[in-house]
Design a protein around this motif. Structure first.
Motif, PDB file in Angstrom:
ATOM      1  N   UNK A 130      -3.542  -8.402   3.041  1.00  0.00           N
ATOM      2  CA  UNK A 130      -2.357  -7.877   3.705  1.00  0.00           C
ATOM      3  C   UNK A 130      -1.194  -7.759   2.741  1.00  0.00           C
ATOM      4  N   UNK A 131      -0.475  -6.653   2.786  1.00  0.00           N
ATOM      5  CA  UNK A 131       0.555  -6.363   1.781  1.00  0.00           C
ATOM      6  C   UNK A 131       1.906  -6.941   2.173  1.00  0.00           C
ATOM      7  N   UNK A 132       1.965  -8.264   2.280  1.00  0.00           N
ATOM      8  CA  UNK A 132       3.223  -8.940   2.626  1.00  0.00           C
ATOM      9  C   UNK A 132       3.300 -10.261   1.884  1.00  0.00           C
ATOM     10  N   UNK A 133       4.344 -11.038   2.148  1.00  0.00           N
ATOM     11  CA  UNK A 133       4.571 -12.262   1.397  1.00  0.00           C
ATOM     12  C   UNK A 133       4.345 -13.523   2.209  1.00  0.00           C
ATOM     13  N   UNK A 134       4.165 -14.634   1.511  1.00  0.00           N
ATOM     14  CA  UNK A 134       3.948 -15.936   2.142  1.00  0.00           C
ATOM     15  C   UNK A 134       5.239 -16.706   2.357  1.00  0.00           C
ATOM     16  N   UNK A 285      -5.630   4.394  -2.377  1.00  0.00           N
ATOM     17  CA  UNK A 285      -4.920   5.268  -3.320  1.00  0.00           C
ATOM     18  C   UNK A 285      -4.041   4.461  -4.270  1.00  0.00           C
ATOM     19  N   UNK A 286      -3.458   3.372  -3.757  1.00  0.00           N
ATOM     20  CA  UNK A 286      -2.551   2.535  -4.566  1.00  0.00           C
ATOM     21  C   UNK A 286      -3.062   1.091  -4.557  1.00  0.00           C
ATOM     22  N   UNK A 287      -3.972   0.732  -5.448  1.00  0.00           N
ATOM     23  CA  UNK A 287      -4.587  -0.612  -5.446  1.00  0.00           C
ATOM     24  C   UNK A 287      -3.582  -1.751  -5.550  1.00  0.00           C
ATOM     25  N   UNK A 288      -2.417  -1.509  -6.140  1.00  0.00           N
ATOM     26  CA  UNK A 288      -1.426  -2.579  -6.309  1.00  0.00           C
ATOM     27  C   UNK A 288      -0.892  -3.086  -4.983  1.00  0.00           C
ATOM     28  N   UNK A 289      -1.160  -2.371  -3.892  1.00  0.00           N
ATOM     29  CA  UNK A 289      -0.679  -2.795  -2.583  1.00  0.00           C
ATOM     30  C   UNK A 289      -1.526  -3.920  -1.995  1.00  0.00           C
ATOM     31  N   UNK A 290      -2.681  -4.188  -2.585  1.00  0.00           N
ATOM     32  CA  UNK A 290      -3.572  -5.222  -2.064  1.00  0.00           C
ATOM     33  C   UNK A 290      -2.941  -6.599  -2.264  1.00  0.00           C
ATOM     34  N   UNK A 291      -2.760  -7.340  -1.181  1.00  0.00           N
ATOM     35  CA  UNK A 291      -2.190  -8.678  -1.270  1.00  0.00           C
ATOM     36  C   UNK A 291      -0.695  -8.656  -1.546  1.00  0.00           C
ATOM     37  N   UNK A 292      -0.198  -9.743  -2.080  1.00  0.00           N
ATOM     38  CA  UNK A 292       1.239  -9.878  -2.310  1.00  0.00           C
ATOM     39  C   UNK A 292       1.766  -8.886  -3.342  1.00  0.00           C
ATOM     40  N   UNK A 333       7.215   3.285  -2.955  1.00  0.00           N
ATOM     41  CA  UNK A 333       7.456   3.733  -1.587  1.00  0.00           C
ATOM     42  C   UNK A 333       6.266   3.414  -0.679  1.00  0.00           C
ATOM     43  N   UNK A 334       5.068   3.460  -1.246  1.00  0.00           N
ATOM     44  CA  UNK A 334       3.893   3.086  -0.462  1.00  0.00           C
ATOM     45  C   UNK A 334       3.931   1.594  -0.119  1.00  0.00           C
ATOM     46  N   UNK A 335       4.453   0.776  -1.036  1.00  0.00           N
ATOM     47  CA  UNK A 335       4.562  -0.669  -0.784  1.00  0.00           C
ATOM     48  C   UNK A 335       5.491  -0.948   0.384  1.00  0.00           C
ATOM     49  N   UNK A 336       6.569  -0.185   0.470  1.00  0.00           N
ATOM     50  CA  UNK A 336       7.508  -0.390   1.577  1.00  0.00           C
ATOM     51  C   UNK A 336       6.827  -0.121   2.912  1.00  0.00           C
ATOM     52  N   UNK A 337       5.997   0.915   2.966  1.00  0.00           N
ATOM     53  CA  UNK A 337       5.260   1.210   4.199  1.00  0.00           C
ATOM     54  C   UNK A 337       4.178   0.171   4.452  1.00  0.00           C
ATOM     55  N   UNK A 338       3.449  -0.191   3.393  1.00  0.00           N
ATOM     56  CA  UNK A 338       2.324  -1.112   3.548  1.00  0.00           C
ATOM     57  C   UNK A 338       2.775  -2.480   4.069  1.00  0.00           C
ATOM     58  N   UNK A 339       3.859  -2.997   3.530  1.00  0.00           N
ATOM     59  CA  UNK A 339       4.337  -4.313   3.958  1.00  0.00           C
ATOM     60  C   UNK A 339       4.794  -4.286   5.413  1.00  0.00           C
ATOM     61  N   UNK A 340       5.485  -3.231   5.795  1.00  0.00           N
ATOM     62  CA  UNK A 340       5.978  -3.127   7.174  1.00  0.00           C
ATOM     63  C   UNK A 340       4.836  -2.871   8.147  1.00  0.00           C
TER      64      UNK A 340
END
Length: 596
Positions: A130-134, A285-292, A333-340
């Motif tokens: 999940x693309x969010x924080x602990x 498409x954006x592997x960096x979004x995986x996890x934190x 910008x993809x990270x902003x969507x992924x986390x939300x």
């Protein structure tokens, strides 16, 4: 059994009150909260790392995301199932906003299940990608620890609030191994108005949590060799601050919009499928979004500037600098969507971690892009760190937390001036456009925010109408006459009488001055029915009206007392300015205690 335990606890409390002052006892409990908070932080980090390692063990990075993009959906689904199956009948909330709401509206009470449920659900969510924080979950868990320890010993609102803040500080400190940032986070976000004595328990809890967490889970969040900043790069730090500030405004606005989108989906499992599938496609498409996302930031700090493209579908173009810059911006910008999407879809996490990652990505794209242009050679890791501080500062409205957190977790105290510039400008830009932070906007709109900028309005918003309704009035029936109720009227301590029918519907009112005039013969009507003598109230208060609106009605008509009715027009009682002022005074005292 329970009564015996309560009696024993009462004896313990009496014993400690005889031998310890509340201030000293609070320090002892701060040690306890810091210890438990540090253990909780270490457990959360260890459990998340275990899940992530178990899923990713011996899998090549170039094929990982083509296989594992489905895992975030599974993690969100498991989190939702845990809440619905294991927390039946218990309210589960995530993020920092519920903590602030608890301080403002729930007497700093946080349900005890949050101590463990926040850890379980966030470890599953993030461990599965999940693309969010602990950080928000551990702050919530720490707050629950502090709140329940304080309530266990029957402490006052001020002391419960202080230990709640100690727990949150311990959680952040343990998560980042950053005791100063943990303490400042508690002060900036949870205790915006504080006194010097508040530092002591916060320092104790935060420091002890950092020690415990480091002993049990010593892996640092980031490691980097930062160099001192150059005066020639100062102009570019200002430019970065402007970009970061504008991005934080975008993210704060997007956050509200995504919440609206998902609020339209009623079925919780439909939210899971929607968010999980969208997140999986983004990760593909954006592997960096995986996890934190901290791993990507660490690779950039290590000088692996092509790492963000290396494991993606566009890895063949990783040697083209401008492709790296453009792909990083798209990832941002993809990270902003992924986390939300992760949070709104049912996963448990916060935007604390994503804020750091997004700020780092923007700082990298800016500095790397400037270097490619040949204008000047900027130190990329320094701008990554400054971007992280700026994003955290703007999104959370916590500039000091952003500055000291980055300085502590990177050892980058040599960057204090750039960190201060970027964090403060980003904060000012966001604060100018968005009066409230991403955590407090919803509470401010609903009137549930404990604010010190408009104290009168805040105190009134904390006041519930049902708690100030007075009911010790003599009720008159429409068919009765003043002579029938002569004795009750004479001995009444109230100067106003409601006239209600058999269904308790309010027909009107009559004042004691007129009744005495009638009974003394100064005015005719001793044998007339109250229905014919009834006067229409100047105004009527509905039971669901906000106190601010109630006071506006009273001030407009210059009256001190008004009747209150329900939605069916049935009489409930009266509300008087005297009762409101008494409650107002009590709440002001409670706020004063909160600030001590």
């Amino acid at each position: 059994m329970r009564s015996r335990f309560l009696k024993r606890l009462d004896r313990i409390n009496k014993w400690r009150m005889e031998r310890l002052s509340n201030r000293n006892f609070l320090v002892i409990l701060a040690f306890l909260v810091g210890l438990i908070g540090g253990l909780a932080a270490a457990l959360l980090k260890g459990l998340t790392h275990f899940i992530a390692s178990a899923l990713q063990n011996d899998v090549e990075w170039h094929i990982k995301y083509s296989i594992y993009f489905i895992f975030p959906l599974i993690g969100i689904l498991l989190s939702v199932l845990y809440v619905r199956k294991f927390l039946k009948g218990k309210k589960f909330e995530h993020g920092i906003t519920p903590i602030i709401y608890a301080i403002s509206r729930r007497s700093s009470r946080i349900e005890v299940h949050n101590v463990y449920s926040q850890i379980v659900t966030s470890a599953i969510t993030v461990g599965f990608g999940g693309s969010c924080g602990l950080e928000a979950p551990i702050a919530h868990s720490g707050s629950a620890i502090g709140s329940n320890v304080a309530r266990f010993f029957g402490l006052s609102y001020r002391e419960v609030t202080m230990l709640l803040a100690c727990g949150a500080a311990a959680g952040i400190s343990g998560a980042f191994n950053s005791p100063i940032a943990g303490m400042i986070f508690a002060i900036e976000i949870l205790l915006p108005e504080f006194s010097i004595p508040a530092f002591i328990p916060l320092l104790i809890s935060s420091a002890l949590a950092a020690v415990v967490s480091r002993l049990l889970y010593s892996e640092p969040l980031f490691h980097t060799a930062l160099t001192d900043w150059e005066v020639g790069a100062l102009f570019f730090y200002f430019l970065l601050a402007l970009l970061i500030g504008l991005f934080t405004v975008y993210f704060s606005t997007l956050s509200q919009q995504v919440k609206v989108w998902f609020s339209r989906i009623q079925n919780p499992y439909n939210k899971v499928w929607t968010s999980g599938l969208a997140l999986g496609l983004l990760i593909l498409v954006f592997p960096a979004l995986y996890g934190e996302g901290y791993l990507t930031i660490q690779q950039i700090l290590d000088g692996q500037f092509d790492s963000i493209v290396k494991n993606s579908l566009f890895s063949d173009y990783r040697n083209l600098g401008w492709v790296v810059v453009c792909y990083t911006v798209l990832t941002l910008f993809a990270k902003s969507l992924a986390s939300l999407f992760t949070i709104s879809g049912g996963g448990n996490g916060g935007v604390f971690g994503p804020s750091l990652v997004m700020g780092g990505l923007l700082g990298f794209a800016f500095a790397y892009g400037v270097n490619l242009s040949g204008i000047i050679e900027l130190n990329v890791p320094n701008f990554v760190m400054a971007g992280m501080a700026g994003a955290l500062s703007g999104i959370m409205h916590a500039p000091l937390t952003g500055i000291f957190l980055i300085a502590e977790i990177t050892g980058g105290y040599a960057l204090m001036v750039p960190l201060m510039i970027v964090a403060s400008i980003s904060y000012l830009i966001n604060r100018t456009v968005m009066k409230h932070s991403i955590y407090t906007k919803v509470l401010a709109e609903s009137g549930d925010l404990l604010s010190y900028e408009d104290k009168d309005r805040t105190v009134l918003s904390m006041m519930k109408l049902r708690y100030v309704i007075e009911q010790n009035f003599i009720l008159l029936k429409p068919e009765e006459t003043p002579l029938d109720r002569k004795s009750d009227i004479i001995h009444s301590k109230r100067n106003i009488f409601p006239i209600i029918d058999e269904e308790r519907k309010l027909l009107g009112i009559i004042y004691s001055e007129r009744l005495f005039s009638i009974l003394l013969g100064e005015e005719e009507g001793a044998e007339r029915s109250f229905a014919s003598l009834a006067q229409k109230p100047i105004d009527i208060i509905q039971e669901n009206e906000e106190m601010e609106r109630v006071m506006q009605k009273m001030n407009k008509d210059d009256v001190w007392i008004l009747p209150v009715v329900d939605s069916e027009g049935r009489y409930l009682g009266f509300i008087s300015k005297a009762a409101v002022f008494n409650k107002y005074r009590a709440l002001l005292m409670r706020q004063g205690a909160y600030l001590e």
